[in-house]
Write a protein that holds these residues in place. Structure first.
Motif, PDB file in Angstrom:
ATOM      1  N   VAL A 136     -19.377-115.757 -15.479  1.00  0.00           N
ATOM      2  CA  VAL A 136     -19.815-115.305 -14.591  1.00  0.00           C
ATOM      3  C   VAL A 136     -20.479-115.570 -13.259  1.00  0.00           C
ATOM      4  O   VAL A 136     -20.789-114.500 -12.722  1.00  0.00           O
ATOM      5  CB  VAL A 136     -21.043-115.298 -16.455  1.00  0.00           C
ATOM      6  N   PHE A 137     -21.003-117.179 -13.522  1.00  0.00           N
ATOM      7  CA  PHE A 137     -21.354-117.421 -12.028  1.00  0.00           C
ATOM      8  C   PHE A 137     -20.537-117.217 -11.599  1.00  0.00           C
ATOM      9  O   PHE A 137     -21.013-116.691 -10.253  1.00  0.00           O
ATOM     10  CB  PHE A 137     -21.183-119.155 -12.641  1.00  0.00           C
ATOM     11  N   CYS A 138     -19.473-117.223 -11.458  1.00  0.00           N
ATOM     12  CA  CYS A 138     -18.089-117.378 -10.026  1.00  0.00           C
ATOM     13  C   CYS A 138     -18.280-116.265 -10.036  1.00  0.00           C
ATOM     14  O   CYS A 138     -18.591-115.288  -9.082  1.00  0.00           O
ATOM     15  CB  CYS A 138     -16.788-117.386 -10.797  1.00  0.00           C
ATOM     16  N   GLU A 139     -18.648-114.912 -10.126  1.00  0.00           N
ATOM     17  CA  GLU A 139     -18.465-113.843  -9.960  1.00  0.00           C
ATOM     18  C   GLU A 139     -19.941-113.584  -9.374  1.00  0.00           C
ATOM     19  O   GLU A 139     -20.263-112.548  -8.913  1.00  0.00           O
ATOM     20  CB  GLU A 139     -18.669-112.478 -11.238  1.00  0.00           C
ATOM     21  N   ILE A 140     -21.103-113.882  -9.684  1.00  0.00           N
ATOM     22  CA  ILE A 140     -22.516-113.748  -9.552  1.00  0.00           C
ATOM     23  C   ILE A 140     -22.357-113.966  -8.050  1.00  0.00           C
ATOM     24  O   ILE A 140     -22.974-113.748  -7.155  1.00  0.00           O
ATOM     25  CB  ILE A 140     -23.384-114.628 -10.054  1.00  0.00           C
ATOM     26  N   MET A 141     -21.467-115.926  -7.571  1.00  0.00           N
ATOM     27  CA  MET A 141     -21.952-115.770  -7.180  1.00  0.00           C
ATOM     28  C   MET A 141     -20.936-115.334  -5.594  1.00  0.00           C
ATOM     29  O   MET A 141     -21.188-115.042  -4.587  1.00  0.00           O
ATOM     30  CB  MET A 141     -21.101-117.333  -6.570  1.00  0.00           C
ATOM     31  N   ARG A 142     -19.802-114.558  -5.946  1.00  0.00           N
ATOM     32  CA  ARG A 142     -19.287-113.416  -5.056  1.00  0.00           C
ATOM     33  C   ARG A 142     -20.337-112.526  -4.818  1.00  0.00           C
ATOM     34  O   ARG A 142     -20.487-112.125  -3.413  1.00  0.00           O
ATOM     35  CB  ARG A 142     -17.709-113.224  -5.997  1.00  0.00           C
ATOM     36  N   ILE A 143     -21.224-111.956  -5.755  1.00  0.00           N
ATOM     37  CA  ILE A 143     -21.588-111.250  -5.598  1.00  0.00           C
ATOM     38  C   ILE A 143     -22.872-111.355  -4.060  1.00  0.00           C
ATOM     39  O   ILE A 143     -23.045-110.489  -3.230  1.00  0.00           O
ATOM     40  CB  ILE A 143     -22.284-110.620  -6.325  1.00  0.00           C
ATOM     41  N   VAL A 144     -23.634-111.856  -4.359  1.00  0.00           N
ATOM     42  CA  VAL A 144     -24.173-112.968  -3.870  1.00  0.00           C
ATOM     43  C   VAL A 144     -23.757-113.174  -2.272  1.00  0.00           C
ATOM     44  O   VAL A 144     -23.626-112.722  -1.278  1.00  0.00           O
ATOM     45  CB  VAL A 144     -24.805-114.055  -4.133  1.00  0.00           C
ATOM     46  N   GLU A 145     -22.400-113.261  -2.310  1.00  0.00           N
ATOM     47  CA  GLU A 145     -21.176-113.600  -0.823  1.00  0.00           C
ATOM     48  C   GLU A 145     -21.646-112.515   0.074  1.00  0.00           C
ATOM     49  O   GLU A 145     -21.638-112.250   0.975  1.00  0.00           O
ATOM     50  CB  GLU A 145     -20.453-115.066  -0.752  1.00  0.00           C
ATOM     51  N   LEU A 146     -20.807-111.031  -0.984  1.00  0.00           N
ATOM     52  CA  LEU A 146     -20.603-110.559  -0.449  1.00  0.00           C
ATOM     53  C   LEU A 146     -22.394-109.242  -0.218  1.00  0.00           C
ATOM     54  O   LEU A 146     -22.162-108.601   1.353  1.00  0.00           O
ATOM     55  CB  LEU A 146     -20.290-109.411  -1.512  1.00  0.00           C
ATOM     56  N   ASN A 147     -23.359-109.772  -0.774  1.00  0.00           N
ATOM     57  CA  ASN A 147     -24.962-108.354   0.008  1.00  0.00           C
ATOM     58  C   ASN A 147     -25.557-109.589   1.068  1.00  0.00           C
ATOM     59  O   ASN A 147     -26.428-108.796   1.432  1.00  0.00           O
ATOM     60  CB  ASN A 147     -25.322-108.364  -1.427  1.00  0.00           C
TER      61      ASN A 147
END
Lengths: 340, 292, 415
Positions: free
Chosen positions: A125-136
């Protein structure tokens, strides 16, 4: 058979290490193709990632499904520092390590107390959070547009720009990683880490502070993932969030398991094999994920511990040394076997 | 708008709940993080669609056959991959990796056969919509929620009320002891996988009907959410999975509606991590986890 | 000691085979032009077979009579390459027939691989009879090959490379695809002109490089023209199919228009869910929706939706219903006669690329520099892959906007 072969490897490990090192250093002089060298650099980058992940999952026994997050954090740190602040590589590389390491501690503090499978999900889940932050976070990461024209790294004025120079930079970083991890594992700390993996309760009753060692390993592993990230960012010159997804995490984990959990030599084999095979199978790109899946399932059926997972080089070396001398009393192995 | 958002959230949450029941059940019995669960869900939806076209648009025939097929897929997953590992006494981790591999095989297999485009899916239960105040509710949403709760109820009855359920619970507590008591471990586990396959098929079909499309990524899309839902509710607890799903759905919707649409998943996942800080075993998980 | 040598030897052999294994895969990956022309004879013969040649080539004063087209004829992108090939061949045959000339198009396979396209580019520039290069299908191949053409002052016109940086890579580099930079602004203008009363627009876009760029410029132009953006929401594609939270949020702003930039399946979901949540606005969708799959997903549920595109739509059902201009009608007809199938957008683009090139050659001959100036001065070209096609000052392609409306589950062109 495998064990016998590994015993031989262990017996002559100094010679083999030397030979491999020499050959590795010669490769960029024998091969002129930039394409092959590029694959080599990518493979070396994967080696760093896989070694650090193996320390986490194989030696400490904490299954992390989010290693790509730290890889990404390192890459973005280096990219932002070098594009926006024009920092040289002697700043960006350590900075990437420190920032990734800090994030590792930040994630580790609350989550390392969780039971195994909870930890698995949380890292994922952390990996996904980081990806979303990087995207947004458009202002900092430029979101899906990615960061372009990241300058090539320069250490104290020494510019790294050709494939060959990158090859040696990556090689140096791999050696650094190996030395650090090896030294940690051969020290008191290493034994404590192995004790934690094998039995937490027993380790704790021996006076080992489990939590402290877990955090330590997590921080070191994230640091090296960050280092690989910095290399990646400044090598390719372009990063965007698609390189740091859960798929990348899974791929790294597959490499670790393929080589064997807890076996550093295995990590080399896993990283190199699984970096080169996709290139050889470029024509089969659409089947790549399917083939990965099949490899995983079959490997688990045949060798649940990975290729070298069941092999303990240290043990093999010691056993070999203590074996009664055979072969007409010829002394063997003693020259090469010094320390394990 | 808040009411509308909560209704939206409950619907999304119900779809998560549907899938995470199956996941949490396998987890309860085997302590196995089944990555292939969301692939079975996608597989179920595709089977239904395929059979719907093959049987000349007989929806319920297609659904029934699809349930059987997905159940078989679930059984195969256990029979041909996991049982071997159990026999070898392989570490738990090996099982996890095997399900990861199986999910890659399912996902990419389907993609190679059907392509990665979205496929149109027939909505058989389109009964229109009604209003609660300003908020719009469609009957499909109501049906999805009802199905989620009834499946939870049926499973709870099976697990807590039947002899088979007793066998499942004892397997989850101690495999060796259960075997000594004369329980056929392999059939109990196979049965669990068949049920999880059936559940996945029903939920895949429901969700397919709701969105009127299915695509290969629907499993991976929902996968992490269902893990989060199960973890939030406390893995192994059936009502926990449903409540966890609904909560994740509502948080996500509120986050999207009031904070930021881009960060919606990030916010939902962050709240999951925070909850775990205070309740490391999830909302309904007991310290001594009350497995299935 | 013996054994240790043995092991070392084995290690060496393993390493060596690994290296040569890599090497054998891609023998000629360097940008080294000298060795490449020999290596690639195989590709040439392949191209030669596929080129339908008339009798002995007629050459002009400079001895140039060839357009060299590099495109993926094998590999994953093969299907697109074949479309391009057919379109180009048709254009060339028609031109030769009308003018009694004997120009040829030579097709070279680049496998959709940038390294390969550099090799092919080097082969093309070494060929004295080539007037200009065409290709490649994907931007990465075209961009890899562009420097080779630029250095050798040979014209390169790509029918399909859409990367915004591509035309800026050199004076001799052109693309037939409209730059994303302009598309958004042109859509805003078109919508304002047509539906000027609906000033309050809500935007939902996918958070990808394409989505961000396209909507940024749309929003900017829309506000310049006196419009209002009441909501501008991004979503991360591939994480969810449920857009009801975003739509409910937008609904409270009461927009007149819902402008979507996403791929067709997400756009279909957004439109359907917006209809279910009774969002009362004009739906405007992107060109990605112009395909059969989109129709299949939405059916006739969202009639009245407007789809904007700078490319015409070659779906059979659309072709049947639309009143085609003479150019397009002739193209579709002759394409169907020659290849026994309906053309697609890619065939149309390569058809146009060859025609643009031939039109310019006819005017100024085969000198690269003169050709470059002539192409850059192209205005108002009536092609089949767009109308009112022209290059602007920074030699980027500009085209007219096609407006489609959905009726009874089909697209109808309304401008």
């Amino acid at each position: 058979m495998l064990e016998g072969f590994c015993t031989k490897l262990q017996r002559h490990h100094a010679a083999i290490t030397g030979a491999v090192l020499v050959i590795t250093c010669l490769i960029p002089f024998c091969v002129t193709s930039t394409y092959v060298l590029r694959i080599c650099v990518v493979a070396q980058m994967n080696i760093i990632l896989v070694l650090s992940l193996n320390m986490m999952t194989g030696l400490l026994g904490q299954m992390s499904f989010g290693h790509a997050a730290f890889f990404g954090i390192g890459a973005y740190t280096a990219a932002i520092l070098s594009t926006k602040l024009n920092m040289p590589a002697q700043v960006t590389f350590p900075a990437a390590m420190v920032v990734a390491g800090l994030f590792g501690i930040l994630l580790g503090l609350p989550t390392l107390k969780l039971k195994g499978y909870y930890f698995v999900i949380v890292t994922m889940v952390f990996c996904e959070i980081m990806r979303i932050v990087e995207l947004n976070w458009m202002e900092v990461t430029r979101g899906p547009l990615g960061i372009m024209t990241i300058p090539k790294p320069g250490f104290f004025g020494l510019r790294i720009s050709t494939q060959r120079e990158f090859y040696f930079l990556a090689l140096a970083l791999v050696i650094l990683t190996v030395i650090v991890i090896r030294n940690i594992m051969n020290s008191r700390i290493g034994y404590a880490i192995l004790a934690v993996r094998d039995d937490e309760v027993a380790a704790e009753s021996m006076g080992i502070n489990i939590f402290r060692y877990k955090i330590l390993v997590f921080a070191v592993a994230s640091c090296f993932a960050g280092l690989a990230g910095a290399l990646y960012a400044q090598y390719t010159g372009y990063i965007d969030p698609t390189s740091f997804t859960n798929n990348k995490s899974n791929e790294l984990l597959v490499m670790v398991i393929f080589g064997g959990l807890g076996n550093l030599v295995g990590s080399f084999i896993g990283a190199i094999t699984l970096s080169v095979i996709p290139e050889l199978l470029r024509g089969l790109a659409t089947y790549r994920q399917l083939i990965y899946g099949i490899i995983l399932v079959v490997l688990m059926m045949v060798k649940p511990d990975g290729l070298l997972g069941a092999v303990n080089f240290k043990y093999l070396g010691q056993r070999d040394k203590l074996k009664p001398l055979k072969d007409g009393g010829k002394k063997r192995g003693a020259i090469w076997w010094k320390k394990s | 708008m808040l009411l509308q958002q909560i209704i939206n959230g409950l619907t999304i949450g119900s779809t998560y709940a549907l899938v995470s029941i199956g996941f949490t059940m396998v987890f309860g019995v085997l302590e196995l993080t089944n990555f292939a669960n969301s692939s079975l869900y996608m597989l179920g939806a595709y089977f239904t669609l395929m059979l719907y076209n093959a049987t000349g648009h007989h929806f319920f025939v297609a659904l029934l056959m699809s349930i059987i097929l997905t159940g078989i897929a679930g059984y195969c997953l256990d029979r041909f991959a996991l049982r071997r590992l159990r026999r070898k006494n392989a570490p738990k981790l090996a099982g996890l990796i095997t399900t990861l591999g199986m999910s890659m095989i399912f996902d990419n297999g389907i993609m190679l056969i059907f392509g990665s485009e979205s496929k149109s899916f027939p909505n058989q239960i389109d009964l229109g919509r009604f209003y609660i105040g300003n908020a719009i509710v469609s009957w499909t949403q109501v049906i999805i929620m009802v199905v989620a709760f009834s499946l939870m109820a049926i499973l709870s009855i099976i697990v807590y009320g039947t002899k088979l359920g007793k066998a499942m619970r004892s397997t989850s507590q101690n495999v060796e002891a259960a075997r000594l008591m004369g329980i056929n471990i392999n059939s109990v586990i196979a049965f669990t996988f068949i049920i999880s396959g059936i559940l996945a098929c029903i939920s895949g079909t429901m969700v397919g009907m709701y969105y009127q499309t299915v695509d290969v990524n629907m499993g991976t899309m929902i996968g992490m959410k269902t893990f989060a839902a199960a973890i939030l509710g406390g893995v192994g607890v059936l009502p926990g999975a449903v409540i966890g799903g609904l909560i994740i759905g509502i948080i996500e919707t509120i986050a999207a509606g009031y904070i930021s649409t881009g960060y919606r998943d990030a916010i939902a996942f962050t709240i999951l991590i925070i909850v775990l800080l205070f309740k490391p075993t999830g909302l309904f998980g007991q310290k001594q986890i009350n497995k299935v | 000691m013996k054994r240790s040598f043995l092991t070392m030897g084995m290690a060496a052999v393993v390493m060596a085979s690994l290296i040569t294994g890599c090497g054998a895969q891609k023998p000629d990956t360097g940008n080294n032009s000298a060795e490449i022309s020999e290596e690639k004879t195989e590709v040439k013969s392949e191209g030669g077979e596929e080129t339908i040649q008339a009798d002995e080539n007629q050459t002009d004063d400079m001895g140039k009579n060839k357009l060299a087209f590099f495109l993926p004829l094998t590999g994953d992108l093969m299907q697109y390459g074949l479309s391009l090939q057919k379109g180009a061949q048709l254009a060339m045959d028609q031109y030769n027939e009308e003018n009694g000339t004997n120009y040829i198009v030579e097709f070279n396979d680049d496998k959709g691989d940038p390294t390969e396209s550099v090799n092919v580019a080097n082969k093309i520039i070494a060929d004295e009879t080539v007037i200009a290069g065409l290709g490649s299908f994907n931007s990465s191949c075209a961009m890899a090959a562009a420097p080779v053409f630029e250095e050798n002052k040979l014209l390169l016109l790509s029918p399909t490379a859409s990367h915004t940086d591509f035309p800026t890579m050199g004076d001799y580099i052109f693309s037939c695809v409209i730059s994303q930079k302009y598309e958004g602004a042109m859509f805003a203008e078109e919508l304002m002109e047509r539906y000027g009363d609906d000033k309050k627009a809500a935007i939902i876009y996918q958070n990808t490089d394409f989505g961000v760029q396209a909507t940024e410029l749309f929003a900017k132009r829309w506000e310049e023209l006196g419009g209002e953006i009441v909501a501008n929401e991004a979503f991360v594609p591939g994480t969810t199919k449920d857009f009801s939270p975003i739509i409910s949020k937008i609904k409270t702003q009461e927009p007149d228009m819902l402008y979507i930039s996403a791929n067709y399946s997400d756009a279909a979901q957004i439109f359907l869910q917006a209809r279910n949540l009774e969002l009362d606005a004009l739906f405007v969708g992107p060109a990605t929706c112009l395909n059969e799959e989109f129709i299949e997903l939405v059916g006739s549920q969202i009639d009245g939706t407007i789809i904007l595109s700078t490319n015409p739509c070659f779906m059979p059902s659309v072709l049947e219903n639309a009143e085609l201009d003479a150019n397009t009608e002739a193209f579709v007809k002759s394409y169907e006669e020659t290849f026994d199938e309906v053309p697609d957008g890619f065939a149309a683009q390569s058809f146009d690329a060859v025609n643009i090139m031939m039109q310019c050659i006819e005017k100024v001959g085969t000198d690269s520099t003169a050709l470059r100036d002539e192409i850059a001065a192209l205005r108002g070209f009536e092609g089949v892959s767009g109308y009112d096609m022209q290059f602007n000052e920074s030699k980027e392609m500009i085209k007219g906007v096609y407006v489609f409306e959905m009726k009874d589950g089909n697209f109808y062109r309304i401008n």
